[in-house]
Design a protein around this motif. Structure first.
Motif, short mmCIF file in Angstrom:
data_model
loop_
_atom_site.label_atom_id
_atom_site.label_comp_id
_atom_site.label_asym_id
_atom_site.label_seq_id
_atom_site.Cartn_x
_atom_site.Cartn_y
_atom_site.Cartn_z
N THR A 1 0.83 -1.21 0.00
CA THR A 1 0.00 0.00 0.00
C THR A 1 0.86 1.25 0.00
O THR A 1 0.59 2.20 -0.75
CB THR A 1 -0.94 0.02 1.21
N SER A 2 1.91 1.27 0.81
CA SER A 2 2.76 2.46 0.87
C SER A 2 3.54 2.66 -0.42
O SER A 2 3.77 3.80 -0.84
CB SER A 2 3.69 2.38 2.07
N PHE B 1 1.02 3.92 -3.02
CA PHE B 1 0.54 5.27 -2.71
C PHE B 1 1.38 6.34 -3.42
O PHE B 1 0.85 7.37 -3.83
CB PHE B 1 0.55 5.51 -1.20
N SER C 1 -0.07 6.52 -6.86
CA SER C 1 -1.53 6.55 -6.96
C SER C 1 -2.05 7.86 -7.55
O SER C 1 -3.14 7.88 -8.13
CB SER C 1 -2.17 6.31 -5.60
N LEU D 1 -5.49 6.74 -1.09
CA LEU D 1 -5.37 5.60 -0.18
C LEU D 1 -6.27 4.44 -0.60
O LEU D 1 -5.89 3.27 -0.48
CB LEU D 1 -5.70 6.02 1.26
N THR D 2 -7.46 4.76 -1.09
CA THR D 2 -8.37 3.72 -1.55
C THR D 2 -7.79 2.97 -2.73
O THR D 2 -7.82 1.73 -2.77
CB THR D 2 -9.73 4.33 -1.92
N SER E 1 -4.63 2.72 -3.50
CA SER E 1 -3.46 1.99 -3.02
C SER E 1 -3.85 0.71 -2.30
O SER E 1 -3.25 -0.35 -2.52
CB SER E 1 -2.63 2.87 -2.08
N LEU E 2 -4.85 0.80 -1.45
CA LEU E 2 -5.28 -0.39 -0.69
C LEU E 2 -5.92 -1.43 -1.60
O LEU E 2 -5.71 -2.63 -1.42
CB LEU E 2 -6.25 0.03 0.42
N ALA F 1 -3.09 -3.18 -3.32
CA ALA F 1 -2.36 -4.02 -2.37
C ALA F 1 -3.15 -5.28 -2.03
O ALA F 1 -2.56 -6.37 -1.93
CB ALA F 1 -2.06 -3.23 -1.10
#
Length: 100
Positions: free
Chosen positions: A34-35, A38, A41, A70-71, A73-74, A77
């Motif tokens: 995720t990071s 991001f 993203s 963030l959405t 990225s998550l 992931a």
């Protein structure tokens, strides 16, 4: 009762410890992915926006942009990390709590 191959009985406390360690090994890679995603993203959001909605992107608050990034990225992931999640779940499910 017949046991499945690789099935073992263990006390409940050890079963919970096993679950905890498996969950940690699943959550850490998802957070790392995720990071990493991001960072890229913002560009992904621009590409998705340009291909789906004609017109400029309007952002009403800074939190809205961060939440959208963030959405994305998550989601990426979890898509990449879902095999790890399933693998961890099968390992935990293969061990039964010791019946008294």
């Amino acid at each position: 009762m017949s046991n499945a191959p690789g099935d073992s009985e263990m006390p409940l406390e050890e079963h919970v410890k096993e679950l905890r360690s498996r969950m940690i090994t699943v959550v850490i890679p998802v957070i790392v992915i995720t990071s990493i995603v991001f960072v890229y993203s913002g560009e992904a959001l621009k590409i998705i926006w340009a291909r789906t909605i004609p017109g400029p992107m309007t952002i009403y608050s800074p939190l809205e942009l961060i939440t959208a990034r963030l959405t994305i990225s998550l989601m990426v992931a979890l898509f990449v990390g879902i095999p790890l999640v399933v693998y961890g779940k099968f390992h935990v499910c293969g061990k039964r709590p010791l019946s008294e």
